[in-house]
Scaffold this motif. Structure first.
Motif, PDB file in Angstrom:
ATOM      1  N   ILE A 134      -5.680  -5.966  -4.606  1.00  0.00           N
ATOM      2  CA  ILE A 134      -6.966  -5.266  -4.575  1.00  0.00           C
ATOM      3  C   ILE A 134      -8.033  -6.020  -5.365  1.00  0.00           C
ATOM      4  CG2 ILE A 134      -8.183  -3.197  -5.328  1.00  0.00           C
ATOM      5  CD1 ILE A 134      -5.767  -1.568  -4.637  1.00  0.00           C
ATOM      6  N   GLU A 135      -7.705  -6.320  -6.616  1.00  0.00           N
ATOM      7  CA  GLU A 135      -8.737  -6.876  -7.498  1.00  0.00           C
ATOM      8  C   GLU A 135      -9.122  -8.307  -7.156  1.00  0.00           C
ATOM      9  OE1 GLU A 135     -10.650  -5.338  -9.563  1.00  0.00           O
ATOM     10  OE2 GLU A 135      -9.629  -3.468  -9.063  1.00  0.00           O
ATOM     11  N   MET A 171      -9.004  -8.021  -1.986  1.00  0.00           N
ATOM     12  CA  MET A 171      -9.712  -7.041  -1.181  1.00  0.00           C
ATOM     13  C   MET A 171     -11.100  -6.733  -1.706  1.00  0.00           C
ATOM     14  SD  MET A 171      -7.089  -4.263   0.333  1.00  0.00           S
ATOM     15  CE  MET A 171      -8.406  -3.673   1.402  1.00  0.00           C
ATOM     16  N   ARG A 172     -11.174  -6.394  -2.987  1.00  0.00           N
ATOM     17  CA  ARG A 172     -12.463  -5.986  -3.543  1.00  0.00           C
ATOM     18  C   ARG A 172     -13.524  -7.080  -3.411  1.00  0.00           C
ATOM     19  NH1 ARG A 172     -15.156  -2.820  -7.648  1.00  0.00           N
ATOM     20  NH2 ARG A 172     -15.474  -4.604  -9.004  1.00  0.00           N
ATOM     21  N   ALA A 176      -4.947   3.766   2.550  1.00  0.00           N
ATOM     22  CA  ALA A 176      -5.423   2.694   1.672  1.00  0.00           C
ATOM     23  C   ALA A 176      -6.162   3.252   0.465  1.00  0.00           C
ATOM     24  CB  ALA A 176      -6.297   1.735   2.456  1.00  0.00           C
ATOM     25  N   PHE A 212      -8.236   5.422   5.783  1.00  0.00           N
ATOM     26  CA  PHE A 212      -8.813   5.997   4.565  1.00  0.00           C
ATOM     27  C   PHE A 212      -7.811   6.856   3.823  1.00  0.00           C
ATOM     28  CE2 PHE A 212     -13.050   4.907   6.246  1.00  0.00           C
ATOM     29  CZ  PHE A 212     -13.542   4.312   5.106  1.00  0.00           C
ATOM     30  N   ARG A 217     -11.015   1.847  -5.451  1.00  0.00           N
ATOM     31  CA  ARG A 217     -11.466   0.746  -6.300  1.00  0.00           C
ATOM     32  C   ARG A 217     -12.689   0.072  -5.723  1.00  0.00           C
ATOM     33  NH1 ARG A 217      -6.344  -0.216  -8.746  1.00  0.00           N
ATOM     34  NH2 ARG A 217      -6.778  -2.275  -9.584  1.00  0.00           N
ATOM     35  N   VAL A 218     -12.785   0.021  -4.411  1.00  0.00           N
ATOM     36  CA  VAL A 218     -13.926  -0.670  -3.803  1.00  0.00           C
ATOM     37  C   VAL A 218     -15.197   0.169  -3.913  1.00  0.00           C
ATOM     38  CG1 VAL A 218     -14.902  -1.526  -1.640  1.00  0.00           C
ATOM     39  CG2 VAL A 218     -12.555  -2.107  -2.262  1.00  0.00           C
ATOM     40  N   VAL A 219     -15.086   1.455  -3.670  1.00  0.00           N
ATOM     41  CA  VAL A 219     -16.288   2.284  -3.751  1.00  0.00           C
ATOM     42  C   VAL A 219     -16.467   2.874  -5.148  1.00  0.00           C
ATOM     43  CG1 VAL A 219     -16.211   2.858  -1.307  1.00  0.00           C
ATOM     44  CG2 VAL A 219     -15.170   4.388  -2.958  1.00  0.00           C
ATOM     45  N   GLU A 220     -15.558   2.563  -6.032  1.00  0.00           N
ATOM     46  CA  GLU A 220     -15.612   3.055  -7.399  1.00  0.00           C
ATOM     47  C   GLU A 220     -15.768   4.568  -7.450  1.00  0.00           C
ATOM     48  OE1 GLU A 220     -18.855   0.731  -8.507  1.00  0.00           O
ATOM     49  OE2 GLU A 220     -17.716  -1.116  -8.778  1.00  0.00           O
ATOM     50  N   GLN A 221     -14.849   5.208  -6.794  1.00  0.00           N
ATOM     51  CA  GLN A 221     -14.907   6.668  -6.675  1.00  0.00           C
ATOM     52  C   GLN A 221     -13.495   7.212  -6.485  1.00  0.00           C
ATOM     53  OE1 GLN A 221     -17.537   9.160  -6.096  1.00  0.00           O
ATOM     54  NE2 GLN A 221     -15.760  10.529  -6.121  1.00  0.00           N
ATOM     55  N   ARG A 255     -22.872   3.297  -1.230  1.00  0.00           N
ATOM     56  CA  ARG A 255     -21.541   3.875  -1.015  1.00  0.00           C
ATOM     57  C   ARG A 255     -21.179   3.912   0.467  1.00  0.00           C
ATOM     58  NH1 ARG A 255     -19.509   8.575  -3.593  1.00  0.00           N
ATOM     59  NH2 ARG A 255     -20.503   7.780  -5.461  1.00  0.00           N
ATOM     60  N   LEU A 295     -15.280  -0.981   4.857  1.00  0.00           N
ATOM     61  CA  LEU A 295     -13.868  -0.597   4.784  1.00  0.00           C
ATOM     62  C   LEU A 295     -13.373  -0.049   6.121  1.00  0.00           C
ATOM     63  CD1 LEU A 295     -13.759   1.072   1.257  1.00  0.00           C
ATOM     64  CD2 LEU A 295     -12.351  -0.835   2.010  1.00  0.00           C
ATOM     65  N   PRO A 298      -5.731   3.671  -2.731  1.00  0.00           N
ATOM     66  CA  PRO A 298      -5.987   2.894  -3.961  1.00  0.00           C
ATOM     67  C   PRO A 298      -7.046   1.833  -3.749  1.00  0.00           C
ATOM     68  CG  PRO A 298      -3.774   2.464  -3.086  1.00  0.00           C
ATOM     69  CD  PRO A 298      -4.304   3.621  -2.341  1.00  0.00           C
ATOM     70  N   ALA A 299      -6.993   1.150  -2.616  1.00  0.00           N
ATOM     71  CA  ALA A 299      -7.993   0.116  -2.353  1.00  0.00           C
ATOM     72  C   ALA A 299      -9.377   0.730  -2.175  1.00  0.00           C
ATOM     73  CB  ALA A 299      -7.599  -0.684  -1.116  1.00  0.00           C
ATOM     74  N   VAL A 300      -9.442   1.818  -1.423  1.00  0.00           N
ATOM     75  CA  VAL A 300     -10.739   2.448  -1.167  1.00  0.00           C
ATOM     76  C   VAL A 300     -11.376   2.917  -2.477  1.00  0.00           C
ATOM     77  CG1 VAL A 300     -11.886   4.401  -0.072  1.00  0.00           C
ATOM     78  CG2 VAL A 300     -10.157   3.108   1.190  1.00  0.00           C
ATOM     79  N   MET A 334       0.842  -1.204   0.000  1.00  0.00           N
ATOM     80  CA  MET A 334       0.000   0.000   0.000  1.00  0.00           C
ATOM     81  C   MET A 334       0.874   1.248   0.000  1.00  0.00           C
ATOM     82  SD  MET A 334      -3.404  -0.411   0.231  1.00  0.00           S
ATOM     83  CE  MET A 334      -4.540  -1.785   0.455  1.00  0.00           C
ATOM     84  N   ARG A 393     -20.384   0.463   1.827  1.00  0.00           N
ATOM     85  CA  ARG A 393     -19.032  -0.013   1.522  1.00  0.00           C
ATOM     86  C   ARG A 393     -17.994   0.715   2.365  1.00  0.00           C
ATOM     87  NH1 ARG A 393     -18.891  -0.915  -5.075  1.00  0.00           N
ATOM     88  NH2 ARG A 393     -20.825  -2.103  -5.175  1.00  0.00           N
TER      89      ARG A 393
END
Lengths: 212, 212
Positions: free
Chosen positions: A129-130, A133-134, B174, B171, B180-184, A155, A162, B176-178, A118, A158
């Motif tokens: 991630i893909e 994690m996701r 992380a 938050f 991608r997970v929330v797509e934002q 949102r 997280l 990059p992970a956040v 990270m 999620r």
DNA sequence: ACTTGTTTCATACGAATGTTTTAATCGGGA
DNA sequence: TCCCGATTAAAACATTCGTATGAAACAAGT
């Protein structure tokens, strides 16, 4: 010829993972790894091509497997509770990460590696991630959703899941700070206390979703 | 003689901090730092003695100052609310870290450095914990305590404040992970949403202390 | 102008880095 | 027995690393 068990390859992955987790990629030398693995200096380049690709192989062939085991442990813990509540889901989550199916050293290794990736996002982070994690977060999200009454913002939901993961990881990674602030060593008595705190805190936290 | 403004020393601290935060101690060379600071290769050893001691100086002369500024921002935000509730305390906390008194680059630098020092505990970590984190956490703990009704376990209280910090830092780190997970993406619209989520989540989380 | 202390500079040093190369070693099929 | 692909071993490779050295440049006091 034929496929030997390729013992040195395995040892390189083991020691490589341990040392990468302990000191970080650039702070470890290939000489250090090969010495720890009791093999020749050139072995890394022979088996993996380069130090970089050993690092990637560690994630693909070690880290990812362990992540699957953590998820498995989570699912099994949960399967034991036929009428599961929100508390069980969160408890199983904290449990899988903090007391999960691995030794303390292995757990340290696992989480430190993720943290380092990270901090220095590289090729391995995409996989983490893909592929881990996701899907993991979304899976838990699906388990949590039915326990919330009324409409919930996807949102926010999620973000909440997280957040739980964040609390869990923080208590693992910030050990020295946590110990000093609560004046308590990380011993076997402290950990259950930690798990129960995290569960309670997160359970109430996630209820912020349906109280407004 | 006389005290020059010692401009190169300052530049070394600036660029050193930036690069240490960006890549980590071992991944940065003194040549890289001195080049970025537009000075001679030997400057680090002249002004600080070694690469290690430049790293320590960064914490003492840059990081610690900024930590004080973050705390100041927190106190000032809070001072603006005469009748402050628990929500205000937590909100000010999240705000100080995520939207605080520094540029985005500075904030990134600040938090990444702390994260790296947590991952590889060294001499700087003692200072960070004892002179910044511990007093800061305890100060916030004192602000939170009166808002909880009845007797509260001091240990659990501290763990709760640490949890809030954990969520906030997670938050940030992380990202990059956040994303991608929330797509934002982490844009200017997302951050207030994040702060409000963290505040709500933590506010409810901390109330786990007096609901049992 | 000369001295003095401070800072900058180019350069060199030895050690350590990741990688390559070439030879030795091994273990089954022919 | 010989051979061959796979693996290990030892040594050398060219860089890069952090640090040390000594001379030049600089600014201020006398």
């Amino acid at each position: 010829m034929a496929e030997a068990e390729d013992n040195t390859r395995e040892r390189l992955l083991d020691q490589g993972e341990r040392l990468f987790a302990e000191k970080g990629f650039s702070a470890v030398s290939v000489r250090e790894i090969t010495a720890a693995a009791n093999c020749n200096l050139a072995a890394i380049n022979y088996h993996f091509g380069s130090k970089q690709r050993l690092y990637l192989a560690v994630f693909r062939e070690r880290w990812a497997h362990r992540a699957r085991r953590v998820r498995q442990h989570f699912l099994e813990t949960l399967a034991g509770k036929p009428r599961r509540g929100l508390e069980d889901v969160i408890g199983a989550m904290a449990n899988a990460f903090l007391e999960g199916p691995m030794s303390e050293a292995e757990r340290r290794c696992h989480i430190q590696l993720m943290q380092r990736e990270m901090a220095d996002p590289g090729d391995a982070l995409n996989m983490v991630i893909e592929e881990v994690m996701r899907p993991y977060i979304l899976e838990i999200t699906d388990m949590v959703r039915p326990h919330l009454n009324g409409f919930v913002d996807e949102r926010r939901l999620r973000l909440s899941v997280l957040s739980i993961l964040g609390v869990i990881l923080y208590f693992f990674l910030a050990r020295p700070a946590v110990s000093r602030v609560v004046e308590q060593e990380y011993d076997s008595r402290f950990k259950p206390e930690l798990v129960s705190h995290i569960t309670a805190f997160s359970l109430h936290g996630i209820h912020s979703l349906n109280q407004e």
